[in-house]
Structure formats: C-alpha cells, structure tokens
Write a protein that holds these residues in place. Structure first.
Motif, PDB file in Angstrom:
ATOM      1  N   GLN A  85       0.971   8.608 -44.358  1.00 12.71           N
ATOM      2  CA  GLN A  85       1.545   9.691 -43.545  1.00 12.71           C
ATOM      3  C   GLN A  85       0.904  11.044 -43.865  1.00 12.71           C
ATOM      4  OE1 GLN A  85       4.364   9.092 -40.992  1.00 12.71           O
ATOM      5  NE2 GLN A  85       3.003   7.346 -41.288  1.00 12.71           N
ATOM      6  N   ASP A  86      -0.387  11.021 -44.200  1.00  7.25           N
ATOM      7  CA  ASP A  86      -1.139  12.243 -44.500  1.00  7.25           C
ATOM      8  C   ASP A  86      -1.847  12.680 -43.226  1.00  7.25           C
ATOM      9  OD1 ASP A  86      -2.913  14.211 -45.331  1.00  7.25           O
ATOM     10  OD2 ASP A  86      -3.321  13.240 -47.259  1.00  7.25           O
ATOM     11  N   VAL A  87      -1.224  13.584 -42.490  1.00  4.15           N
ATOM     12  CA  VAL A  87      -1.742  13.931 -41.171  1.00  4.15           C
ATOM     13  C   VAL A  87      -3.093  14.635 -41.249  1.00  4.15           C
ATOM     14  CG1 VAL A  87      -0.475  16.130 -41.056  1.00  4.15           C
ATOM     15  CG2 VAL A  87      -1.141  14.952 -38.951  1.00  4.15           C
ATOM     16  N   ASP A  88      -3.292  15.506 -42.237  1.00  4.98           N
ATOM     17  CA  ASP A  88      -4.567  16.221 -42.340  1.00  4.98           C
ATOM     18  C   ASP A  88      -5.712  15.262 -42.644  1.00  4.98           C
ATOM     19  OD1 ASP A  88      -3.527  18.788 -41.825  1.00  4.98           O
ATOM     20  OD2 ASP A  88      -2.872  18.996 -43.906  1.00  4.98           O
ATOM     21  N   ARG A 142       3.414  18.510 -35.624  1.00  7.53           N
ATOM     22  CA  ARG A 142       2.979  19.728 -34.945  1.00  7.53           C
ATOM     23  C   ARG A 142       1.462  19.869 -34.826  1.00  7.53           C
ATOM     24  NH1 ARG A 142       6.854  23.434 -33.879  1.00  7.53           N
ATOM     25  NH2 ARG A 142       8.949  22.969 -34.646  1.00  7.53           N
ATOM     26  N   LYS A 143       0.743  18.779 -34.956  1.00  4.90           N
ATOM     27  CA  LYS A 143      -0.695  18.780 -34.676  1.00  4.90           C
ATOM     28  C   LYS A 143      -0.844  18.405 -33.198  1.00  4.90           C
ATOM     29  CE  LYS A 143      -2.375  19.374 -38.946  1.00  4.90           C
ATOM     30  NZ  LYS A 143      -3.338  20.426 -39.338  1.00  4.90           N
ATOM     31  N   ASN A 144      -0.409  19.304 -32.349  1.00  2.00           N
ATOM     32  CA  ASN A 144      -0.207  18.975 -30.941  1.00  2.00           C
ATOM     33  C   ASN A 144      -1.503  18.646 -30.199  1.00  2.00           C
ATOM     34  OD1 ASN A 144       2.584  19.633 -31.360  1.00  2.00           O
ATOM     35  ND2 ASN A 144       1.986  21.778 -31.240  1.00  2.00           N
ATOM     36  N   TYR A 159       7.220  15.729 -26.362  1.00  2.91           N
ATOM     37  CA  TYR A 159       7.750  16.869 -27.114  1.00  2.91           C
ATOM     38  C   TYR A 159       6.613  17.728 -27.651  1.00  2.91           C
ATOM     39  CZ  TYR A 159      11.128  19.448 -29.938  1.00  2.91           C
ATOM     40  OH  TYR A 159      11.923  20.434 -30.469  1.00  2.91           O
ATOM     41  N   ALA A 160       5.583  17.075 -28.195  1.00  2.00           N
ATOM     42  CA  ALA A 160       4.451  17.812 -28.768  1.00  2.00           C
ATOM     43  C   ALA A 160       3.744  18.644 -27.707  1.00  2.00           C
ATOM     44  CB  ALA A 160       3.478  16.841 -29.423  1.00  2.00           C
ATOM     45  N   MET A 161       3.593  18.086 -26.509  1.00  2.00           N
ATOM     46  CA  MET A 161       2.887  18.804 -25.449  1.00  2.00           C
ATOM     47  C   MET A 161       3.688  19.994 -24.920  1.00  2.00           C
ATOM     48  SD  MET A 161       0.008  17.315 -25.352  1.00  2.00           S
ATOM     49  CE  MET A 161       0.263  17.003 -27.117  1.00  2.00           C
TER      50      MET A 161
END
Length: 257
Positions: free
Chosen positions: A41-44, A76-78, A110-112
């Motif tokens: 779950q490491d988004v970066d 939030r990395k949309n 939601y992100a968009m």
C-alpha cells in the motif's frame, strides 16, 4: 590510448530501449517493484514503478493497473489514478474487463471530483458506471453532484440525484440544499426539478431554511406552477420566514390549478 568508459548497465538498457527492444530484466524488476508496492500500500513507490514501466512500453497486468488505480484514488493521487485507469482499460480491452480485475469505479469517481481539472473525467466515469449498471455509493455521488453544480450542469446533477433516490441512498442536506439554491439562482426554468429535491428533503424530515423555501416559491410562481409555489410558501412560513409582499399578492391572485 583512449580512456575506457566505466561499465553502466542502465546505459546499456537505455540503448536497448532506443533500439526498440524491451529490457526484459528491467521490465521484470519493474513488475516486481510495482507488485510489492501495491501489496505494501505504498502509493508513491507504486506510482514510481508504474512510471518506469510506462517508459519501457511493456504490457502491464491489468490486475496490477486496477489495483494501482484504486490505491491512487484512495490516496488523493487523482491524476495518477486516471492514468492507471486509462492504461488498465487498454490492457484489459475495456472498462468492463478492468472492473472484473478489481477496479473500484466508485473510488475513481470520487477521485475525479476532487480537482476541477478532472471533472470531465468524472463525467466519463459516471457514464461508464451507468452503462455497466454498477451500484453507486453515497460519498462519490454527493461529491459528483457538487462538481456538477460548479460546472452548472444542472440537468445531469438532477439525473444523478434521481439515481441516488433509485438506489435508496439518502443524500445529505448539504448536497440537496445547494442543488436547489444553485438551480433557482442560475436556472429558474428548472424550478420543478428543484421542487422535487425539496419534497425529498421534507419527506426525509430534513431542515430546509426558510429563505430557501421562499426563493423556491418565487421560482415556482415565475414558472406558473402555483401549487408548488404555495407549498414552498407554506414551508417558508412554517420556518418563520416573512413572505415578500409581491409574492404574497401574486399567490393570492393566482389560485392553484
């Protein structure tokens, strides 16, 4: 005698890439890095691995891309969520197949809606959800309605509102009231639609500000729907609002049909 350049594996891989060959080791390592980042779950790290893989133009498992879109959307990395979605649709040969791979369209919607520059993508996601008959969730629907209000796309906002009702989702007053207010202000010809939202709020026992009821009564009267105008007027009076004399006179002269 010339100086020998130091051995550089990355330079060789870049040359291979320039020649049109996909460096197998780099691709394999990139896939492992992406998979590990997603599992952790490491988004970066996941976005970084995705960017490196994208440069190789190697095919990526659509299941990884679906998981990446979900992870980015929830963190939030949309814009990255949209990139992963587009790549996933291409890899899976369509959004329906990508959903089968685990894509969460509600999270993507939601992100968009978080950024105004991505609102057009939100509309695309919504249309895909409708076409695939996917069940909507309350938070993204509310977020989408607010986005549509900001875009002044009120007809679509009402369509989304009705879909929420059909899905038995009770929207919050801070979504319903702004929809009524925005339509009265910018599209008074949609007064009947605004009245339908008003009825939904009242049936749910939600507080409706008296000033909003008065504005709705005026809009309905202007459109000639006097039954609705009188009903909104009564709600305004019940809420302690003093009716404007011009509106009171008009409603008194024009009995309901």
């Amino acid at each position: 005698m010339g100086v020998t350049a130091p051995f550089c594996p990355k330079a060789i891989l870049r040359k291979l890439g320039n020649l049109g060959a996909t460096p197998a080791l780099a691709v394999s390592g990139g896939m492992e890095a992406l998979d590990a980042a997603l599992r952790g779950q490491d988004v970066d790290a996941a976005v970084s691995a995705f960017n490196e893989l994208s440069e190789t133009q190697a095919p990526i498992d659509p299941r990884l891309l679906a998981a990446l879109a979900n992870l980015c959307a929830r963190n939030r990395k949309n814009a990255d969520a949209w990139r992963a979605y587009e790549a996933g649709c291409a890899a899976a040969k369509g959004v329906k197949a990508l959903c089968t791979c685990g894509l969460d369209m509600n999270a993507l919607l939601y992100a968009m809606c978080r950024e105004s520059t991505l609102h057009s993508h939100a509309e695309t996601v919504w249309l895909k959800m409708r076409a695939l008959k996917l069940s909507p969730d309350k938070p993204p629907l509310q977020k989408f309605i607010h986005a549509l209000i900001s875009l002044r796309k009120f007809e679509l906002a009402f369509e989304v509102f009705l879909c929420a009702i059909d899905a038995q989702l009770k929207l919050d007053p801070d979504t319903s009231a702004p929809l009524i207010e925005a339509c009265i202000q910018h599209r008074p010809d949609l007064a009947q639609s605004a009245y339908a939202v008003f009825l939904t709020m009242r049936q749910a026992g939600e507080h409706i500000p008296g000033a909003l009821c008065t504005a709705l009564a005026k809009a309905c009267a202007a459109e000639g729907t006097y039954d609705q105008a009188l009903d909104a007027h009564k709600a305004a009076v019940d809420a302690g609002e003093t009716l404007e004399s011009d509106l009171a006179s008009e409603l008194a002269r024009r009995p309901p049909h």
